[in-house]
Write a protein that holds these residues in place. Structure first.
Motif, mmCIF file in Angstrom:
data_model
loop_
_atom_site.group_PDB
_atom_site.id
_atom_site.type_symbol
_atom_site.label_atom_id
_atom_site.label_comp_id
_atom_site.label_asym_id
_atom_site.label_seq_id
_atom_site.Cartn_x
_atom_site.Cartn_y
_atom_site.Cartn_z
ATOM 1 N N GLY A 198 19.909 -8.648 6.370
ATOM 2 C CA GLY A 198 19.756 -8.384 7.946
ATOM 3 C C GLY A 198 21.015 -8.931 8.776
ATOM 4 O O GLY A 198 21.563 -9.563 8.476
ATOM 5 N N CYS B 124 13.442 -7.165 13.708
ATOM 6 C CA CYS B 124 13.507 -6.634 12.496
ATOM 7 C C CYS B 124 12.271 -7.432 11.735
ATOM 8 O O CYS B 124 12.108 -7.033 10.331
ATOM 9 C CB CYS B 124 14.930 -6.686 11.917
ATOM 10 S SG CYS B 124 15.890 -5.485 12.553
ATOM 11 N N SER C 226 15.883 -0.553 10.207
ATOM 12 C CA SER C 226 17.412 -1.375 9.793
ATOM 13 C C SER C 226 17.744 -1.303 8.552
ATOM 14 O O SER C 226 18.852 -0.987 7.940
ATOM 15 C CB SER C 226 16.877 -2.849 9.910
ATOM 16 O OG SER C 226 18.160 -3.672 9.697
ATOM 17 N N ARG D 259 19.501 1.232 13.950
ATOM 18 C CA ARG D 259 19.338 0.278 14.764
ATOM 19 C C ARG D 259 17.888 -0.228 14.545
ATOM 20 O O ARG D 259 16.719 0.596 14.418
ATOM 21 C CB ARG D 259 19.494 0.491 16.448
ATOM 22 C CG ARG D 259 19.175 -0.575 17.083
ATOM 23 C CD ARG D 259 19.604 -0.166 18.604
ATOM 24 N NE ARG D 259 19.270 -1.142 19.707
ATOM 25 C CZ ARG D 259 19.389 -1.169 20.968
ATOM 26 N NH1 ARG D 259 20.017 -0.020 21.375
ATOM 27 N NH2 ARG D 259 19.149 -1.983 21.683
ATOM 28 N N GLY D 260 17.384 -1.650 14.508
ATOM 29 C CA GLY D 260 16.163 -2.006 14.186
ATOM 30 C C GLY D 260 15.383 -1.763 15.386
ATOM 31 O O GLY D 260 15.221 -2.800 16.257
ATOM 32 N N CYS E 82 13.913 -5.560 21.922
ATOM 33 C CA CYS E 82 14.876 -4.240 21.521
ATOM 34 C C CYS E 82 15.233 -3.559 22.644
ATOM 35 O O CYS E 82 16.070 -2.747 22.521
ATOM 36 C CB CYS E 82 14.302 -3.615 20.233
ATOM 37 S SG CYS E 82 12.781 -2.629 20.544
#
Length: 437
Positions: free
Chosen positions: A170, A176, A185, A190-191, A346
């Motif tokens: 990662g 994540c 991911s 995009r996580g 996020c």
């Protein structure tokens, strides 16, 4: 309560990570027993053992496996099945999966093969935090050794079962660690957490049935297959059976990993770890990392299992026991955690994105003596606007140390109002006006 070294039983071996060492300690015996059983019986065995997820939530592992649709099921039984191992250990204070992977990576691989066999998956992914390069290399080497020995690939051990394992690094995002963000991911996006339902068991990786398990959860499976349900249940409590890794860090004489039955207390663990560092006393501690409500000295005898910790008002989480002594400023400590969560949010949902930002601004004022008593109420108001209203558990984790620290240490917060931090060594000089910065 005595320690129960199972996963850590030979971490002190000079070459504990090698396949040869693993086989010498009974490695892959559990897999042989699994291959002699029908797949559904393997799931039933793990269910009967009562193994609960070691990644934080404590969801029963066997039950999670049983959610995977079977062939012919309209909900995805004819699609490929995937197993994903969450090795994105990112929770502040949590440091159990990385030492396990460094010391004994083969136990994870054996657990992966057993789990994949049970859920009928022919491809498994290990999602590792990208910064831990030595761990990444250790796992990649272990996977190569397992392929060379015939434990991975086609027709494993003559069973007719095929499995490929992919190690994926990662990019170092805390979010994540949330299983659906991890899947995004892994797919190259995009996580960010997904809306659920559908849950990963129905539509996970590549919209196919997927099981996501923590490293320690999967690594615990071979011992259960090897030694049986009764052996596993002889440790721990009725609802939280078995052994687990407790990570002691912070102001403790001998920090490290302590493998013990679920239900042991911090008082007992501190005896093994030599107690709080000399000359100081325990002030507060986390039972499961920074995202769990803090405990104080009055909680030393709380059983460290899922039910015991929950009954006392916190969560067992990742069993990351961070110990803070009487030299620690609780406001400063919680501010640091809050800054971490604001940075790692996020940004997908408003409560977490905006709430954590404003929490940081208030803590900056409080620690520098520019806060007001009204700020304490504002902290709780913002926390209430985040708790249970954010897209994933990051928001809940961000407010847990805030609400719990205000519950136990409100007086210390008040000491910061209009004055420098009481734990600042320059406090007296600052208050006398001899320093201006």
């Amino acid at each position: 309560m005595p320690l129960t070294p199972v996963l850590s039983s030979y971490w002190d071996d000079p070459e504990s990570w090698t396949l040869e060492t693993y086989e010498r300690h009974g490695g892959y015996e559990g897999l042989r027993r699994a291959f002699d059983m029908p797949k559904d019986d393997v799931i039933a065995l793990v269910k009967d053992a009562g193994l609960r997820g070691r990644g934080g939530a404590g969801f029963p592992t066997g039950m999670k496996w049983s959610f995977i649709p079977q062939v012919g099921d309209k909900k995805g039984g004819d699609k490929p099945h995937y197993l994903v191992v969450n090795a994105d250990e990112s929770e502040p204070g949590t440091c159990k999966d990385m030492p396990l992977l460094l010391a004994t990576p083969q136990v994870l691989l054996e657990g992966i093969i057993i789990a994949a066999y049970a859920i009928r998956a022919h491809r498994a992914y290990i999602y590792v935090r990208g910064e831990v390069v030595p761990v990444l290399r250790r796992i990649q080497a272990a996977v190569a050794d397992a392929y060379a020995a015939g434990y991975l690939g086609t027709d494993i051990m003559g069973s007719g079962f095929d499995l490929d394992v992919v190690v994926h690094a990662g990019a170092g995002a805390y979010i994540c660690g949330e299983e659906t963000a991890l899947l995004d991911s892994l797919e190259g996006r995009r996580g960010q957490p997904r809306l659920r339902p559908p849950f990963p068991a129905v539509a996970g990786l590549y919209a196919c049935p997927t099981v996501v398990n923590n490293v320690e959860s999967i690594a615990s499976v071979p011992a259960i297959l090897r030694n049986g349900v009764d052996w596993f249940r002889s440790m721990g409590s009725e609802k939280s059976p078995g052994f687990t890794l407790y990570s002691l860090s912070g102001h403790v004489t001998t920090p490290g990993q302590y493998e013990a039955p679920l239900g042991i207390t911090l008082r007992e663990l501190l005896e093994y770890a030599g107690g709080v560092r000399a000359g100081h006393s325990l002030k507060f501690w986390t039972p499961g990392g920074s995202s769990t409500p803090i405990f104080t000295e009055e909680h030393l005898d709380v059983p460290l299992d899922y039910e015991g910790v929950a009954a006392a008002g916190s969560m067992l989480g990742t069993k990351a026991l961070q110990i803070f002594d009487d030299t620690t400023c609780v406001v400063r400590a919680v501010r640091r955690w809050t800054e971490f969560y604001a940075h790692e949010s996020c940004g997908k949902c408003t409560p977490c994105r905006e709430g954590t930002y404003w929490l940081v601004q208030i803590y900056e004022r409080l620690e520098t003596g520019r806060g007001t008593e009204a700020d304490l109420d504002t902290l709780l108001d913002i926390a209430d606007s985040i708790l249970g209203k954010s897209f994933c558990a990051l928001g809940d984790g961000a407010v847990s140390p805030i609400t719990s620290s205000l519950k136990y240490f409100r007086d210390e917060y008040l000491e910061h109002i209009g004055a420098p931090c009481p734990f600042d060594p320059h406090r007296a000089t600052l208050m006398a006006g001899e320093l201006t910065s």
